[in-house]
Each structure stands twice: as C-alpha cells, then as structure tokens.
Design a protein around this motif. Structure first.
Motif, PDB file in Angstrom:
ATOM      1  N   ARG A  97     112.232  19.091 194.624  1.00  0.00           N
ATOM      2  CA  ARG A  97     112.056  17.396 194.285  1.00  0.00           C
ATOM      3  C   ARG A  97     110.853  17.255 193.603  1.00  0.00           C
ATOM      4  O   ARG A  97     110.700  16.006 193.014  1.00  0.00           O
ATOM      5  CB  ARG A  97     111.704  16.864 196.490  1.00  0.00           C
ATOM      6  N   GLU A  98     110.068  17.703 193.428  1.00  0.00           N
ATOM      7  CA  GLU A  98     108.888  17.668 192.162  1.00  0.00           C
ATOM      8  C   GLU A  98     109.566  18.271 190.718  1.00  0.00           C
ATOM      9  O   GLU A  98     109.849  18.517 190.532  1.00  0.00           O
ATOM     10  CB  GLU A  98     107.728  18.881 192.313  1.00  0.00           C
ATOM     11  N   LYS A 148     114.999   5.241 194.381  1.00  0.00           N
ATOM     12  CA  LYS A 148     114.600   6.420 194.905  1.00  0.00           C
ATOM     13  C   LYS A 148     115.586   7.245 194.181  1.00  0.00           C
ATOM     14  O   LYS A 148     117.119   7.357 194.643  1.00  0.00           O
ATOM     15  CB  LYS A 148     114.295   6.968 196.147  1.00  0.00           C
ATOM     16  N   HIS A 156     116.874  11.992 193.973  1.00  0.00           N
ATOM     17  CA  HIS A 156     117.930  12.653 194.846  1.00  0.00           C
ATOM     18  C   HIS A 156     116.845  14.446 194.402  1.00  0.00           C
ATOM     19  O   HIS A 156     116.396  14.702 195.151  1.00  0.00           O
ATOM     20  CB  HIS A 156     119.429  12.827 194.868  1.00  0.00           C
ATOM     21  N   GLY A 157     116.754  14.696 193.255  1.00  0.00           N
ATOM     22  CA  GLY A 157     116.254  15.721 192.426  1.00  0.00           C
ATOM     23  C   GLY A 157     116.951  16.910 192.655  1.00  0.00           C
ATOM     24  O   GLY A 157     118.088  15.907 191.836  1.00  0.00           O
ATOM     25  N   HIS A 158     116.492  17.575 192.842  1.00  0.00           N
ATOM     26  CA  HIS A 158     117.408  18.822 192.864  1.00  0.00           C
ATOM     27  C   HIS A 158     118.482  18.883 191.777  1.00  0.00           C
ATOM     28  O   HIS A 158     119.561  19.308 191.800  1.00  0.00           O
ATOM     29  CB  HIS A 158     118.426  19.029 194.470  1.00  0.00           C
ATOM     30  N   THR A 191     113.820  12.108 189.663  1.00  0.00           N
ATOM     31  CA  THR A 191     113.471  12.866 191.608  1.00  0.00           C
ATOM     32  C   THR A 191     112.183  12.063 191.689  1.00  0.00           C
ATOM     33  O   THR A 191     111.692  11.281 191.124  1.00  0.00           O
ATOM     34  CB  THR A 191     113.040  14.499 191.704  1.00  0.00           C
ATOM     35  N   GLY A 192     112.369  11.777 193.065  1.00  0.00           N
ATOM     36  CA  GLY A 192     111.262  11.114 194.002  1.00  0.00           C
ATOM     37  C   GLY A 192     111.454   9.368 193.259  1.00  0.00           C
ATOM     38  O   GLY A 192     112.720   8.138 193.689  1.00  0.00           O
ATOM     39  N   GLN A 194     112.634  17.980 185.244  1.00  0.00           N
ATOM     40  CA  GLN A 194     112.579  17.126 186.523  1.00  0.00           C
ATOM     41  C   GLN A 194     111.910  16.135 185.820  1.00  0.00           C
ATOM     42  O   GLN A 194     110.752  16.179 185.609  1.00  0.00           O
ATOM     43  CB  GLN A 194     113.256  17.772 187.659  1.00  0.00           C
ATOM     44  N   HIS A 230     118.637   8.720 196.288  1.00  0.00           N
ATOM     45  CA  HIS A 230     118.923   9.921 197.142  1.00  0.00           C
ATOM     46  C   HIS A 230     119.467  10.117 198.672  1.00  0.00           C
ATOM     47  O   HIS A 230     119.322  10.947 199.015  1.00  0.00           O
ATOM     48  CB  HIS A 230     117.294   9.140 197.495  1.00  0.00           C
ATOM     49  N   THR A 267     109.783  12.311 186.719  1.00  0.00           N
ATOM     50  CA  THR A 267     109.575  11.239 187.928  1.00  0.00           C
ATOM     51  C   THR A 267     109.071   9.857 187.337  1.00  0.00           C
ATOM     52  O   THR A 267     108.132   9.471 186.663  1.00  0.00           O
ATOM     53  CB  THR A 267     108.822  10.843 188.801  1.00  0.00           C
TER      54      THR A 267
END
Length: 276
Positions: A243-244, A223, A225-227, A211-212, A7, A183, A9
């Motif tokens: 989310r990280e 932005k 969503h992540g996950h 994500t982020g 994941q 997001h 950013t």
C-alpha cells in the motif's frame, strides 16, 4: 531483465507530483531496472473537469512528458509513463488518457489511448463517469523493444479479456496495465483479473498502480487500491508493492513465456462458433 514498478499517491497538481515521480524513476534506474513503469494518470488525479482543464496540457506542451523523456534518456532506460491526462483538440473538449512508451534515447516509441472508460456505480456515494471527461481510444497497440514485445493497456481495460487475447496473438510477451484502481473494486477484483489475463495470454503482466488517498484542492479526494503487481505467464505473483508509495524491483525471465505457452497453447486453439 529487471523492471521497476513505481507506485504513487498523486495529488491533483502535476507540478507537485512530478519531482516525486522523477525521484522514484531515478531510484528504480539506480537499482538496475532496464524498464521502469509508472501508474495511470501519473500527472494527477482530480474529480473536477474544470480543474483538470486548468492543469492539463496538450502533449507537445506537457511538462511531465518532457521531463520524464529526459529522465529516460539520462538513465538510458525504457520507461512506460502509465498514462497522462492530456488536453485534445476534440470538438467536445474531452481529454485523452494516454500511455507512453519512452525509449532510452528519450523518443516516444509508442502511444496508447485507453479504450474502455470507467463509467460505473461502485457504491451509492462513489459514482464514476470517465467518459464525460475523457474520450476513449480505438486502437490496440503492441510495441517492439529489444527485450520483449509489449502490449499496452490501462486500468479498466483489464476487465475486457478480448483485448488481451488480441495483444497476445499480435505478438505481445509482456502486457502493461498501469492503473488507478478504485479501493473497493481493487480489494475484490484487482489481483484476480490480472492473474487471469496473464494465464489466458501466457504473458508477463506488469501493473504499476496509484495508492492511498489522493487529496484535491476542492477539498474532495479519492482512494486507490495500490498493490502494484508483477505476474508471471503461469499466473504466479512475482511482486506485490503493498500500500505504500515507492519502487518495487523484480527480475523477469522472458523464456517463461514460451514455457507457459508450450504447456497450454490455448492462443492457437480458437474455434469459430454460432450464437448466441
């Protein structure tokens, strides 16, 4: 079979993003992952077509692709580069949004160009016209590996169930859905859509995500969503990355594909019909 979902950013600078991605790929491999997956647009997210044109490269010249091929070979792993934004030789100058499956010898085992373009009005202030910058693909792809047959897709494709049925009926046991999911739509639809695709096809669904907040050099940003999710053929969520940024490891039992399809063999129950 152990998989590693990466994941990210990312920024809009591929040179900044690449060492971060390499670090996570190495972390996943060190954790025992046989198959590592990165998100859509691993090399960078940008709202500026001018900026993209300045930092994207053709496939043969792309540093992210070359470096990650070398990493897959060094680690002896299968690697899905969720997608890269690439220059093309198309007359209209549009880019390709291309997913790559890399074999443990570093070769490109399969390529898939995202078919469905994200042309939507999420809100009055968030309007996307992916087709203005990227040209859509036209071919569904199923690839063979020693551990499973993989059906390849990217992000917005997930809203088009017919593609996934075609992939499953073409032999896919695992479907990849790398994404940079918005997001707003992600909070509403991401998990539901992915679970539906798994249940409908009796496939594992692996969805590494961005994500982020993704900063851009022009002062803008977006932005995601992540996950990142791994979902079983019966629809259970096996892993959720939250989310990280980071790596999520999950073990898959491919026998679950046959078990799910044996219980509900809907892939063999198609019937023709008239209308509308």
């Amino acid at each position: 079979m152990r998989v590693g979902l990466v994941q990210l950013t990312v920024t809009d600078d591929p040179a900044v993003n690449l060492p971060v991605t390499v670090g996570y790929v190495r972390q996943a491999a060190a954790g025992g992952a046989d198959f590592v997956l990165t998100p859509e647009l691993t090399n960078g997210l940008s709202s500026s077509r001018t900026h993209q044109r300045s930092v994207f490269r053709h496939e043969d010249d792309d540093a992210t692709l070359a470096t990650l091929r070398a990493e897959a070979k060094a680690a002896g792993i299968w690697l899905l580069i969720g997608s890269l934004g690439l220059l093309t030789h198309d007359a209209d100058g549009r880019f390709a949004n291309r997913s790559f499956l890399i074999a443990p010898d570093g070769s490109v085992a399969a390529r898939y160009d995202k078919i469905h373009m994200f042309d939507v009005n999420v809100s009055p202030t968030e309007v996307y016209r992916e087709s203005e910058g990227y040209r859509p693909g036209a071919k569904a792809v199923v690839a063979d590996t020693p551990f499973a047959r993989l059906g390849m897709s990217v992000c917005y494709d997930v809203r088009f169930a017919a593609l996934y049925r075609r992939l499953a009926q073409g032999g896919a046991q695992v479907i990849t859905v790398p994404a940079a999911f918005n997001h707003i739509t992600g909070a509403a639809h991401w998990e539901t859509l992915l679970r539906a695709r798994a249940i409908e096809t009796g496939c594992f669904v692996l969805a590494p995500a961005q994500t982020g907040f993704h900063p851009e050099t022009n002062g803008k940003g977006r932005k995601t969503h992540g996950h990142s999710l791994a979902i079983a053929p019966w629809g259970e969520i096996l892993a959720d990355a939250g989310r990280e940024p980071g790596v999520t490891l999950v073990d898959l039992d491919l026998a679950e594909v046959d078990r799910a399809r044996g219980r509900v063999p809907s892939l063999s129950h198609d019937r023709g019909f008239d209308g509308p």
